[in-house]
Design a protein around this motif. Structure first.
Motif, short mmCIF file in Angstrom:
data_model
loop_
_atom_site.label_atom_id
_atom_site.label_comp_id
_atom_site.label_asym_id
_atom_site.label_seq_id
_atom_site.Cartn_x
_atom_site.Cartn_y
_atom_site.Cartn_z
N VAL A 146 0.85 -1.20 0.00
CA VAL A 146 0.00 0.00 0.00
C VAL A 146 0.89 1.24 0.00
CG1 VAL A 146 -1.83 1.25 1.20
CG2 VAL A 146 -1.77 -1.26 1.29
N ALA A 147 0.71 2.09 -1.00
CA ALA A 147 1.41 3.37 -1.03
C ALA A 147 0.68 4.35 -0.11
CB ALA A 147 1.45 3.92 -2.45
N VAL A 148 1.44 5.04 0.74
CA VAL A 148 0.82 5.87 1.75
C VAL A 148 1.68 7.10 2.04
CG1 VAL A 148 1.88 4.58 3.64
CG2 VAL A 148 -0.24 5.83 4.05
N SER A 149 1.03 8.17 2.42
CA SER A 149 1.74 9.39 2.84
C SER A 149 1.20 9.81 4.19
CB SER A 149 1.54 10.52 1.82
OG SER A 149 2.03 11.74 2.35
N SER A 150 2.05 9.79 5.18
CA SER A 150 1.64 10.24 6.52
C SER A 150 1.40 11.74 6.53
CB SER A 150 2.71 9.88 7.55
OG SER A 150 2.94 8.48 7.56
N LYS A 151 2.03 12.45 5.62
CA LYS A 151 1.91 13.91 5.57
C LYS A 151 0.57 14.34 4.99
CE LYS A 151 4.37 18.01 3.91
NZ LYS A 151 5.57 18.51 3.15
N THR A 152 0.19 13.73 3.85
CA THR A 152 -1.05 14.14 3.18
C THR A 152 -2.25 13.28 3.58
OG1 THR A 152 -0.73 12.67 1.28
CG2 THR A 152 0.34 14.84 1.20
N GLY A 153 -1.98 12.11 4.16
CA GLY A 153 -3.07 11.20 4.52
C GLY A 153 -3.46 10.27 3.40
N GLU A 154 -2.85 10.42 2.22
CA GLU A 154 -3.17 9.55 1.10
C GLU A 154 -2.81 8.10 1.43
OE1 GLU A 154 -2.12 9.04 -3.67
OE2 GLU A 154 -1.17 10.62 -2.47
N GLY A 155 -3.74 7.19 1.20
CA GLY A 155 -3.51 5.77 1.40
C GLY A 155 -3.71 5.29 2.82
N VAL A 156 -3.91 6.20 3.79
CA VAL A 156 -4.05 5.79 5.19
C VAL A 156 -5.31 4.95 5.38
CG1 VAL A 156 -4.41 6.61 7.56
CG2 VAL A 156 -2.69 7.70 6.10
N GLU A 157 -6.42 5.37 4.81
CA GLU A 157 -7.67 4.61 4.97
C GLU A 157 -7.56 3.25 4.30
OE1 GLU A 157 -10.23 5.24 6.90
OE2 GLU A 157 -9.04 6.97 7.57
N GLU A 158 -6.92 3.21 3.13
CA GLU A 158 -6.72 1.91 2.46
C GLU A 158 -5.87 0.99 3.33
OE1 GLU A 158 -4.76 -0.07 -1.59
OE2 GLU A 158 -4.67 2.11 -1.28
N LEU A 159 -4.84 1.56 3.97
CA LEU A 159 -3.97 0.77 4.85
C LEU A 159 -4.77 0.23 6.03
CD1 LEU A 159 -1.10 -0.23 5.37
CD2 LEU A 159 -0.65 1.90 6.59
N LYS A 160 -5.63 1.05 6.60
CA LYS A 160 -6.49 0.57 7.70
C LYS A 160 -7.37 -0.58 7.24
CE LYS A 160 -6.94 4.88 10.37
NZ LYS A 160 -7.90 5.88 10.88
N GLN A 161 -7.90 -0.45 6.04
CA GLN A 161 -8.78 -1.50 5.51
C GLN A 161 -8.02 -2.81 5.37
OE1 GLN A 161 -10.49 -0.58 1.68
NE2 GLN A 161 -11.19 -2.68 1.36
N LYS A 162 -6.81 -2.72 4.80
CA LYS A 162 -6.00 -3.93 4.61
C LYS A 162 -5.62 -4.55 5.96
CE LYS A 162 -5.87 -3.76 0.11
NZ LYS A 162 -6.63 -4.75 -0.70
N LEU A 163 -5.28 -3.69 6.92
CA LEU A 163 -4.95 -4.20 8.25
C LEU A 163 -6.16 -4.90 8.87
CD1 LEU A 163 -2.86 -1.25 9.73
CD2 LEU A 163 -2.04 -3.58 9.36
N GLY A 164 -7.33 -4.32 8.70
CA GLY A 164 -8.55 -4.94 9.23
C GLY A 164 -8.82 -6.29 8.60
N GLU A 165 -8.61 -6.38 7.26
CA GLU A 165 -8.82 -7.65 6.57
C GLU A 165 -7.84 -8.71 7.05
OE1 GLU A 165 -8.46 -6.59 2.50
OE2 GLU A 165 -10.39 -5.54 2.39
N LEU A 166 -6.57 -8.30 7.19
CA LEU A 166 -5.56 -9.26 7.66
C LEU A 166 -5.84 -9.68 9.10
CD1 LEU A 166 -2.26 -7.73 6.21
CD2 LEU A 166 -3.20 -9.98 5.67
N ALA A 167 -6.30 -8.74 9.92
CA ALA A 167 -6.56 -9.04 11.32
C ALA A 167 -7.59 -10.14 11.48
CB ALA A 167 -7.02 -7.77 12.05
N LYS A 168 -8.57 -10.17 10.58
CA LYS A 168 -9.62 -11.19 10.67
C LYS A 168 -9.08 -12.60 10.40
CE LYS A 168 -13.28 -7.96 9.35
NZ LYS A 168 -14.27 -7.56 8.33
N THR A 169 -7.95 -12.68 9.71
CA THR A 169 -7.38 -13.99 9.38
C THR A 169 -6.43 -14.50 10.46
OG1 THR A 169 -5.44 -13.10 8.22
CG2 THR A 169 -7.47 -13.36 6.95
N VAL A 170 -6.07 -13.64 11.43
CA VAL A 170 -5.12 -14.03 12.47
C VAL A 170 -5.79 -14.96 13.47
CG1 VAL A 170 -3.71 -13.20 14.39
CG2 VAL A 170 -3.75 -11.94 12.23
N ARG A 171 -5.13 -16.07 13.74
CA ARG A 171 -5.65 -16.99 14.75
C ARG A 171 -5.34 -16.43 16.13
NH1 ARG A 171 -3.66 -22.99 13.79
NH2 ARG A 171 -4.99 -23.22 15.62
#
Length: 660
Positions: A146-171
């Motif tokens: 995921v391409a992201v910029s902490s300065k502009t906020g670009e990609g932050v929401e996408e990163l949260k989404q991906k983290l949420g999806e991965l979190a659901k797969t964690v045992r």
């Protein structure tokens, strides 16, 4: 709510801390020096709630000088967020951090291409391609980038989404386990006292629990708990946890210690392990090389004793051969006392300071100098004996342990304990299993006949093979005694215990003797053990001597005589008299009271006279007793009165005795 831990990894100044703040709103840099220098020095923490998942972030320093701190935060992770700056791409600490994640056997995560606002589309795609090539053949090969910029906020929401999806797969981590919390921070709060923090990697902790700080062995209790900054009555595995400890000073605790239930686990100075040397290690690892061992939050110096036998092989499913190629091919070691880069071997790690570890724990090793990460592995036995590196039996046992379930592991540990057996306490400390898990494994092994339950509290288990060997020794000892001592009835329990079971647990002795008796392989007569087939052989002279000895004892009546005195009176030698006395005692013809011997007929007459006196008085004192027995002195009267008490003929009340 599900709880998971996500760790950052990546080179210095690639924006790890800034990204965590963009995701959570929390600045993980807490030290004044970090603020002043603009770099992360120690591990920091933040948390984020995503629907029904709460993510705890562990932010690690990226500078090579602070790898020790990074390693303290890298344990207990569920996911890794590999952070690569789009304007610099792959850098040295990117490689080292990622190697550490692979060695710790992390199997899920994603890549964040940070500082995307500093590059154009073409450079961003080039950076993405370099990352894809870098993670090829590893656990992140198919992970989101995921391409992201902490300065502009670009990609932050996408990163949260991906983290949420991965979190659901964690045992989820197991709560059906002994609680362990490797301590990564220690501080004091006015009015509360000492507080420690860490990631609870197993089990549950509750307010009021009695815990132990290991390896120091300091007992304490949980005064208060916080999970992700909020008060809680309990914490479960997978949560960032702060524990307020009772009765502990802040200078008594340090990073690297472990909180565990009191008396449950013990420190160790030796570990048997499967060690993997990174393909990019600068040199082979030689036998007894001094290394830096990182386990949990602890760092200790150690020496690696390499097992000389066995075939070296690639043992890491996640580690790349280097940043651009797939895994190395298997190749034999150049000799039996070194590990080449890309190879794995069994080793015994001998530690210069104790740690608290369990089988299955992952660890990292770094070279003594220069300080670089060179490998890692998994603990096979956390409390092994010191053994020779070239023993094929040792290597075979370790390879069995490596893939064993709890029941088989327990069987191997009991086998290793030989005739000493293993207690419940030792088993718990060596396996890290819960009482319920140990009980189930114990029942399975006893039912299968592989293990003998010697009882006791806590219980003692011994392998059937060791029990059989001890049983054979007992039978052989009795057989040899019967052959040499034809007049002897057998051997006393105490003599058998001293000659065969000396130094062993009393539970083992009792279990083997009871087992032999139950199987009719020995007979127990009072305190004497003998073989069922043994009968004392009395020839003419022996039979006559026996009659003379019995007659002399009987003639003495109530007058107490020692066995030696009875032997002299009968004209029988002292040695023969002792053997014949054992036969008479086994037949119930004579009885020893203190240092004196009496004939059973004399004791019967004594009981008769005392009971007859009850018609005169229900009580009797020493003076009256002396009259009844024909003037016995007090020296001899008292042992006989105590004998009558034991036989429940009389009962002492003050200076008198009541006739029952």
């Amino acid at each position: 709510m599900k709880h998971i831990i996500v760790g950052t990894a990546g080179h210095i100044d690639h924006g790890k801390t800034a990204l965590v703040k963009a995701l959570t709103g929390i600045d993980a840099d807490r030290l004044k020096e970090e603020k002043e220098r603009g770099i992360t020095i120690d591990i920091g923490f933040a948390d984020l709630a995503l629907d029904d998942v709460r993510i705890g972030f562990v932010d690690v320093p990226g500078h090579e000088r602070f790898i020790k701190n990074m390693l303290a935060g890298a344990h207990g992770l569920d996911l890794v967020m590999l952070i690569v700056s789009a304007d610099e791409s792959i850098m040295p600490q990117t490689r080292e951090h990622f190697d550490i994640c692979c060695l710790l056997n992390l199997n899920a995560g994603l890549v964040a291409l940070t500082k995307s606002d500093l590059v154009d589309a073409e450079l961003l795609e080039l950076a993405r391609a370099e990352v894809e090539d870098f993670v090829k053949g590893s656990f992140l090969e198919c992970a989101p980038i995921v391409a992201v910029s902490s300065k502009t906020g670009e990609g932050v929401e996408e990163l949260k989404q991906k983290l949420g999806e991965l979190a659901k797969t964690v045992r989820p981590k197991s709560t059906d386990a002994v609680p362990r919390l490797p301590i990564d921070r220690v501080f004091s709060i006015r009015g509360f006292g000492t507080v420690v923090t860490g990631t609870l990697i197993a089990g549950e902790m509750r307010v009021g629990d009695e815990l132990e700080i290991l390896p120091a062995g300091i007992r304490t209790r949980v005064r208060n708990l916080q999970v992700h900054g909020n008060d809680a009555d309990h914490a479960v595995a997978g949560q960032r946890t702060a524990v307020n400890l009772l009765g502990v000073n802040v200078d008594q605790v340090e990073r690297g210690a472990v909180l565990a239930p009191a008396g449950r686990l013990f420190p160790t100075a030796m570990l048997d392990a499967r060690l993997y040397l990174l393909p990019g290690a600068p040199r082979p690892l030689t036998n007894r090389a001094r290394i830096r061992l990182h386990h949990g939050t602890a760092e200790v110096m150690a020496r690696a004793v390499i097992m000389a036998d066995g075939v070296a092989r690639d043992g890491s499913t996640n580690t790349r051969a280097d940043s651009n190629t797939s895994r190395p091919e298997l190749r034999p070691p150049s000799d039996g006392r070194r590990i080449e880069p890309g190879q794995t071997r069994m080793v015994q790690l001998r530690l210069e300071s104790p740690i608290t570890a369990l089988p299955g724990d992952r660890f990292i090793i770094r070279s003594y100098s220069p300080q670089v990460t060179i490998g890692g592995g998994v603990i096979v036995d956390a409390r092994p004996p010191k053994h020779r590196s070239g023993s094929p039996q040792t290597l075979s046992r370790l390879e069995r342990l490596e893939n064993a379930d709890l029941t088989e592991r327990l069987a191997i540990f009991i086998q290793m304990a030989a005739d000493h057996g293993s207690t419940a306490t030792e088993i718990a400390a060596r396996t890290g299993a819960t009482d319920a898990q140990i009980s189930a494994a114990r029942s399975a092994l006893v039912s299968s006949g592989k293990v003998i339950d010697a009882g006791g509290s806590p219980f003692v288990l011994i392998s059937k093979a060791a029990g059989d060997e001890l049983a054979v020794k007992v039978v052989n000892l009795l057989s040899e005694h019967h052959r040499k001592q034809r007049l002897s009835l057998g051997l006393s329990r105490e003599e058998v215990r001293e000659r065969i079971f000396g130094g062993l647990r009393p539970e083992v002795f009792r279990a083997i003797i009871q087992r032999l008796a139950a199987e009719s392989k020995i007979e127990i007569e009072r305190d004497v053990l003998r073989l069922p087939t043994h009968k004392p052989v009395l020839e003419g002279s022996d039979a006559a001597a026996k009659q003379k000895l019995e007659a002399a004892i009987k003639k003495s009546g109530f007058q107490a005589v020692s066995l030696d005195e009875a032997a002299a009176a009968s004209g029988v030698s002292t040695d023969i008299a002792r053997k014949l006395y054992s036969l008479l005692a086994a037949e119930g013809r004579v009885h020893r009271i203190g240092d004196y011997v009496f004939h059973v007929d004399s004791l019967g007459e004594l009981k008769k006279r005392v009971r007859a006196h009850k018609s005169i008085s229900p009580k009797i004192d020493v003076a009256v007793f002396k009259e009844i027995t024909g003037g016995l002195t007090r020296k001899y009267a008292i042992p006989l009165l105590e004998y009558l008490d034991r036989e429940r003929v009389t009962r002492r009340i003050g200076n008198e005795r009541e006739i029952l």
